[in-house]
Write a protein that holds these residues in place. Structure first.
Motif, short mmCIF file in Angstrom:
data_model
loop_
_atom_site.label_atom_id
_atom_site.label_comp_id
_atom_site.label_asym_id
_atom_site.label_seq_id
_atom_site.Cartn_x
_atom_site.Cartn_y
_atom_site.Cartn_z
N CYS A 14 -2.36 -0.94 28.65
CA CYS A 14 -2.85 -1.63 27.46
C CYS A 14 -1.99 -2.87 27.20
CB CYS A 14 -2.80 -0.70 26.25
SG CYS A 14 -3.89 0.73 26.40
N VAL A 15 -2.66 -4.00 26.93
CA VAL A 15 -1.97 -5.24 26.61
C VAL A 15 -2.53 -5.73 25.27
CG1 VAL A 15 -1.45 -7.60 27.31
CG2 VAL A 15 -1.72 -5.82 29.04
N THR A 16 -1.65 -5.85 24.28
CA THR A 16 -2.08 -6.30 22.96
C THR A 16 -1.65 -7.74 22.74
OG1 THR A 16 -1.90 -4.05 22.09
CG2 THR A 16 -1.96 -5.84 20.49
N VAL A 17 -2.58 -8.55 22.22
CA VAL A 17 -2.29 -9.97 22.00
C VAL A 17 -2.79 -10.40 20.62
CG1 VAL A 17 -2.49 -10.50 24.47
CG2 VAL A 17 -4.49 -10.74 23.00
N ASP A 18 -2.09 -11.37 20.06
CA ASP A 18 -2.63 -12.15 18.94
C ASP A 18 -3.22 -13.42 19.52
OD1 ASP A 18 -1.94 -10.39 16.95
OD2 ASP A 18 -0.01 -11.34 16.53
N SER B 51 -11.50 -20.87 33.80
CA SER B 51 -10.22 -21.53 34.08
C SER B 51 -9.52 -20.79 35.20
CB SER B 51 -9.34 -21.52 32.83
OG SER B 51 -8.84 -20.20 32.58
N HIS B 52 -8.54 -21.47 35.81
CA HIS B 52 -7.62 -20.75 36.68
C HIS B 52 -6.79 -19.80 35.80
CE1 HIS B 52 -8.34 -22.77 40.44
NE2 HIS B 52 -8.29 -23.95 39.84
N PRO B 53 -6.28 -18.73 36.37
CA PRO B 53 -5.44 -17.82 35.57
C PRO B 53 -4.21 -18.53 35.01
CG PRO B 53 -6.08 -16.78 37.65
CD PRO B 53 -6.48 -18.22 37.75
N PHE B 54 -3.85 -18.21 33.78
CA PHE B 54 -2.58 -18.67 33.22
C PHE B 54 -1.81 -17.43 32.79
CE2 PHE B 54 -5.77 -18.67 29.92
CZ PHE B 54 -5.15 -18.16 28.79
N HIS B 55 -0.49 -17.54 32.77
CA HIS B 55 0.35 -16.36 32.73
C HIS B 55 1.31 -16.36 31.55
CE1 HIS B 55 -0.85 -17.21 36.91
NE2 HIS B 55 -1.04 -15.90 36.97
N VAL B 56 1.55 -15.19 31.02
CA VAL B 56 2.53 -14.99 29.97
C VAL B 56 2.95 -13.52 30.00
CG1 VAL B 56 0.71 -14.60 28.24
CG2 VAL B 56 3.02 -15.22 27.49
N ALA B 57 4.27 -13.29 29.92
CA ALA B 57 4.83 -11.93 29.92
C ALA B 57 4.34 -11.11 31.10
CB ALA B 57 4.51 -11.23 28.61
N GLY B 58 4.19 -11.74 32.25
CA GLY B 58 3.78 -11.01 33.43
C GLY B 58 2.29 -10.68 33.49
N GLN B 59 1.54 -11.13 32.50
CA GLN B 59 0.10 -10.89 32.47
C GLN B 59 -0.65 -12.17 32.83
OE1 GLN B 59 -0.80 -7.84 31.99
NE2 GLN B 59 1.12 -7.02 31.18
N GLY B 60 -1.84 -12.00 33.39
CA GLY B 60 -2.69 -13.13 33.71
C GLY B 60 -3.94 -13.13 32.85
N THR C 122 -0.34 -14.90 22.00
CA THR C 122 0.98 -14.26 21.93
C THR C 122 0.86 -12.81 22.34
OG1 THR C 122 1.64 -15.68 20.09
CG2 THR C 122 2.94 -13.69 20.45
N VAL C 123 1.67 -12.42 23.32
CA VAL C 123 1.66 -11.04 23.78
C VAL C 123 2.61 -10.23 22.92
CG1 VAL C 123 2.16 -9.49 25.72
CG2 VAL C 123 1.05 -11.71 26.13
N LEU C 124 2.12 -9.16 22.36
CA LEU C 124 2.92 -8.31 21.49
C LEU C 124 3.58 -7.24 22.33
CD1 LEU C 124 0.45 -7.89 18.49
CD2 LEU C 124 2.19 -9.64 18.85
N GLN C 125 4.90 -7.13 22.19
CA GLN C 125 5.65 -6.12 22.91
C GLN C 125 6.39 -5.25 21.94
OE1 GLN C 125 8.02 -8.89 25.23
NE2 GLN C 125 6.78 -8.50 27.06
N GLU C 126 6.58 -3.99 22.32
CA GLU C 126 7.33 -3.08 21.47
C GLU C 126 8.80 -3.50 21.44
OE1 GLU C 126 6.85 0.93 22.65
OE2 GLU C 126 4.67 0.94 22.40
N ARG D 201 8.78 -14.56 20.99
CA ARG D 201 7.89 -13.65 21.69
C ARG D 201 7.17 -14.43 22.78
NH1 ARG D 201 4.84 -9.57 17.37
NH2 ARG D 201 6.64 -8.18 17.06
N PRO D 202 6.75 -13.74 23.83
CA PRO D 202 6.01 -14.44 24.88
C PRO D 202 4.72 -15.06 24.33
CG PRO D 202 6.71 -12.26 25.62
CD PRO D 202 6.96 -12.30 24.15
N GLN D 203 4.60 -16.37 24.48
CA GLN D 203 3.46 -17.07 23.91
C GLN D 203 3.04 -18.19 24.85
OE1 GLN D 203 4.38 -19.08 20.24
NE2 GLN D 203 2.26 -19.71 19.84
N VAL D 204 1.74 -18.48 24.88
CA VAL D 204 1.22 -19.58 25.68
C VAL D 204 0.13 -20.29 24.88
CG1 VAL D 204 -0.53 -18.18 26.88
CG2 VAL D 204 0.32 -20.26 27.93
N ILE D 205 0.14 -21.62 24.94
CA ILE D 205 -0.91 -22.43 24.34
C ILE D 205 -1.59 -23.18 25.48
CG2 ILE D 205 -1.47 -24.23 22.67
CD1 ILE D 205 1.16 -23.59 21.25
N ALA D 206 -2.89 -22.92 25.66
CA ALA D 206 -3.62 -23.50 26.78
C ALA D 206 -4.74 -24.39 26.25
CB ALA D 206 -4.20 -22.39 27.66
#
Length: 497
Positions: free
Chosen positions: A425-429, A383-392, A490-494, A358-363
């Protein structure tokens, strides 16, 4: 005879060292006194285009046809500059006093040539340097100056350097350093033309002028308002500093271009100044992706695109392969301070990104103890924006006040970048963690699931659950003076049907 000559030379050198220490006898009574003088110095004051504080001797043979030419050859050809003698001054001088104060006069009066026997030596000086020469001659007798005006002191300093009167150089530097600094006086010190022997005192003077400018203009907003009145030497000193309070490095790049376009309207001259003097002072490693992309795509002729592209590529290589920097990629970290952080409001993060499963980022965000102390009582660091799954996303640290009462605590919040928000809507863990003693491992402080359906952030206003004073004094939180923070997102996607 040889032994007597050696003894005389040795004695003169000892006297010279004595005078250099600033403890020589006071001969003020003998200045311009016929009774105590053996020569008459003729000073021709001329008009024309002159290098500042450049003094030349009328006896051309001294410079161009004798062995002294190797030591005292002028750095500028005055013969094509002089338009005419404005006036002539004569001063009674004592060759022994001048010789003991100045190696220049010592050699002039003792080199065995006919000029050493002349009773009427001549100096030719630009009208703008007349006062400085008179002050210097007076100092060589009295050990004192009659002025504290910065620009004249600098002229005297240049004259003292030309005639190797080290004690006067030292005295000028001490006076200049003790005066209250202004922008004008600091820029005068940095901009004054010279062929300086660069004694230690002069180096300290230049350092003090730079420190004043850096401290005065460490606030970017003040620098932005007054930047066009600052000279090249001044702007170089400021941009070399790591203490500038600025949102991000991008702002300084734009400011640098603005300054160069105002100061150097000629394109070729502007390119030379930017490429040789200013671009190496920028911290490309701390610029945003958007600005780096714009710089690489820019077609303006102000900058050397090959040079800038090479520099940016080197920075990106070092950031992509940091473990290689001490070895094969050491060349990508040039002497232009590319990797030194300034006092940024928007901070770069160290980011590790994953696409699968799944799309995930560790910052990672590191904050120094002094940076955290500056957050009290209501400041923020983003912080500057960081990106995952097209989201900032943007991480923000702040000092938070309790809902009730007067207590404060450290808060860490995660915002969604509304400009890059791709869906309603953007859902994240998420998980927020910090390194702590004694293990020095990251320990989870907060985790959960959140749906960004509006501009409100997620996080904790009480990340460590202790009052601000306790947080700032806790050595188990600040490891070697640094607070180490981590967000795992982690961005949750259907799942597709």
């Amino acid at each position: 005879m040889a032994g007597a000559e050696g003894s005389t030379t040795e004695g003169a050198e000892k006297d010279l060292e004595f005078s250099r220490a600033g403890e020589g006898p006071n001969f003020e009574f003998a200045f311009n006194s016929q009774n105590f003088s053996d020569r008459l110095l003729r000073i021709e004051v001329v008009a024309g285009i002159w290098c500042k504080a450049l003094f030349t001797i009328e006896v051309v043979n001294i410079f161009f046809h004798t062995k002294l030419a190797n030591t005292y050859e002028p750095s500028y050809d005055w013969r094509g500059c002089v338009e005419g003698v404005l006036r002539v001054k004569t001063i009674h001088i004592n060759s022994a006093i001048l010789a003991v104060r100045s190696p220049f006069f010592l050699k002039l009066f003792s080199n065995g040539m006919k000029e050493s026997d002349q009773t009427h030596p001549t100096l030719r000086v630009a009208d703008s340097d007349e006062n400085a020469l008179m002050e210097l001659l007076n100092f060589m007798y009295s050990g004192k100056l009659t002025t504290t005006e910065p620009s004249l002191l600098l002229d005297i300093l240049m004259a003292a350097d030309k005639f190797e009167v080290v004690s006067c150089m030292r005295h000028c530097c001490q006076l200049l350093t003790s005066l209250p600094w202004t922008t004008e006086s600091a820029l005068l010190c940095l901009d004054h033309p010279c062929v300086m022997s660069m004694a230690a005192e002069v180096q300290l003077l230049i350092s003090a002028a730079k420190d004043f400018l850096v401290n005065k203009y460490k606030d970017y907003n003040k620098l932005r308002k007054e930047v066009t009145s600052i000279s090249l030497a001044g702007i170089k000193a400021i941009l070399s500093s790591t203490d500038i309070h600025v949102a991000c490095e991008d702002y300084l790049f734009v400011l640098m271009l603005k300054w160069a376009r105002v100061q150097y309207p000629d394109l070729e001259e502007r390119r030379e100044i930017l490429n040789s003097h200013l671009l190496p002072l920028l911290r490309f490693s701390h610029m945003t992706y958007k600005t780096l992309q714009e710089i690489l795509a820019c077609t303006a002729n102000d900058i050397d695109h090959e040079q800038v592209t090479k520099c940016i590529n080197g920075v990106l290589l070092c950031k992509a392969y940091p473990a290689h920097k001490p070895g094969a990629l050491a060349a990508c970290a040039p002497s232009c301070q590319q990797f030194a952080e300034r006092d940024y409001k928007y901070r770069h993060l160290k980011v590790v990104a994953f696409d699968q499963p799944r799309p995930q980022v560790i910052a990672y965000m590191d904050l120094k103890h002094e940076e955290c102390s500056q957050l009290f009582p209501s400041e923020k660091i983003f912080s500057h924006p960081f990106h995952v799954a097209g989201q900032g996303f943007i991480l923000g640290a702040r000092c938070c006040k309790a809902d009730q009462g007067e207590s404060y605590s450290f808060g860490l919040l995660l915002h969604i970048d509304l400009e890059l928000k791709g869906s309603t809507c953007v859902t994240v863990d998420y998980e927020f963690a910090a390194r702590t003693r004694p293990s020095r491992q990251f320990v989870s402080k907060l985790n959960g699931r959140h749906t960004f359906s509006d501009k409100f952030p997620v996080g904790s206003r009480y990340l460590f659950w202790v009052p601000w004073q306790t947080f700032m004094a806790d050595d188990s939180i600040f490891i070697d003076g640094v607070l180490h923070l981590r967000v795992d997102l982690t961005v949750l996607q259907e799942d597709p049907v």
